[in-house]
Design a protein around this motif. Sequence first.
Motif, mmCIF file in Angstrom:
data_model
loop_
_atom_site.group_PDB
_atom_site.id
_atom_site.type_symbol
_atom_site.label_atom_id
_atom_site.label_comp_id
_atom_site.label_asym_id
_atom_site.label_seq_id
_atom_site.Cartn_x
_atom_site.Cartn_y
_atom_site.Cartn_z
ATOM 1 N N TYR A 7 0.800 -1.040 -0.075
ATOM 2 C CA TYR A 7 -0.024 -0.009 -0.079
ATOM 3 C C TYR A 7 0.960 1.265 -0.014
ATOM 4 O O TYR A 7 1.853 1.363 0.831
ATOM 5 C CB TYR A 7 -1.180 -0.004 1.246
ATOM 6 N N LEU A 9 1.009 5.249 0.785
ATOM 7 C CA LEU A 9 0.246 6.106 1.574
ATOM 8 C C LEU A 9 0.808 7.579 1.422
ATOM 9 O O LEU A 9 1.993 7.738 1.272
ATOM 10 C CB LEU A 9 0.391 5.993 3.177
ATOM 11 N N THR A 15 4.510 5.241 9.656
ATOM 12 C CA THR A 15 4.004 3.933 9.142
ATOM 13 C C THR A 15 4.138 2.851 10.038
ATOM 14 O O THR A 15 3.122 2.017 10.061
ATOM 15 C CB THR A 15 5.011 3.426 7.755
ATOM 16 N N TYR A 18 0.608 3.163 11.908
ATOM 17 C CA TYR A 18 -0.220 2.856 11.052
ATOM 18 C C TYR A 18 -0.568 1.291 10.741
ATOM 19 O O TYR A 18 -1.501 0.662 11.075
ATOM 20 C CB TYR A 18 -0.125 3.302 9.466
ATOM 21 N N ALA A 19 0.776 0.582 10.627
ATOM 22 C CA ALA A 19 0.507 -0.770 10.784
ATOM 23 C C ALA A 19 0.258 -1.271 12.000
ATOM 24 O O ALA A 19 -0.579 -2.413 11.885
ATOM 25 C CB ALA A 19 2.151 -1.356 10.484
ATOM 26 N N THR A 32 1.869 -7.839 4.605
ATOM 27 C CA THR A 32 1.485 -6.747 4.158
ATOM 28 C C THR A 32 2.484 -5.558 4.473
ATOM 29 O O THR A 32 2.971 -5.448 5.576
ATOM 30 C CB THR A 32 0.243 -6.329 5.030
ATOM 31 N N TRP A 34 3.381 -1.278 4.202
ATOM 32 C CA TRP A 34 2.902 0.199 3.712
ATOM 33 C C TRP A 34 3.865 1.047 3.711
ATOM 34 O O TRP A 34 4.842 1.100 4.538
ATOM 35 C CB TRP A 34 1.802 0.776 5.048
#
Length: 246
Positions: A7, A9, A15, A18-19, A32, A34
């Motif tokens: 992803y 951002l 980050t 957010y993760a 995953t 980011w």
Amino acid sequence: MVGHPFYILDEIDSTNNYAMERVNSGQVTSGTAWFTSNQTAGKGTRGKQWVARAGDIIALSIALQPAMLPLSRQFMLSMAVALGTHDFFSAYAGDETAIKWPNDIYWRDRKAGGILIENVLRGNMWHYAIIGIGLNLNQGKFPEHLPNAVSLKQITGKNWDAATLAQELCRCLDARIRTLQMSALDTLLAEYTAKLFRWQQPGLYRKDGVVFQGIIRNVLPDGHLCLEREGEVLRLGFGEVEFVLS
């Protein structure tokens, strides 16, 4: 695979934050990633902040379920991530790239980036590792309070596309993490130490406010640094000693 899904951002405070939110909400699968090149309140080790202008950095966080390792072997993951990041950066910056214990990325005696791994536990189980990587990419210069920082642009003279390189970094990390096995500890540790900044070389260090000359003699499987000082070998954990740079 590390970086699937990937992803982008546009802007984020951190980050890793957010993760962590995605992991805690259950809205994530292992691997995953980011990415942003515009991080406004990035986190470094020991509570330090890491902030840069939009487009100047790679800020990447990966949520990984480290099922291949018990929590007692978490330094193996740290070494694999450091080696994967070294593989990536040295492909562009050359053989003068090194890992400063425990997991900063250096070029010559200047810092190009760092790694912060935060663990999510469920009881005694290692549920997730949040792997945060920050690399200096397109900075032309740094503020005076960061005299030892360096960017890939300063090394190569080129501007780079951050998102493209972040995806390549994910591939390098994936290759290293796939090799993690309990039986590979000795091999992993040997390769990690061979790439260490100041490995078996005299250098200046600071502990408890005192500067002294020391030589890195070993790194233990749990991550402790063995530093020789005047014939005595000190066994040091993270945050117990500071590298003194010119």
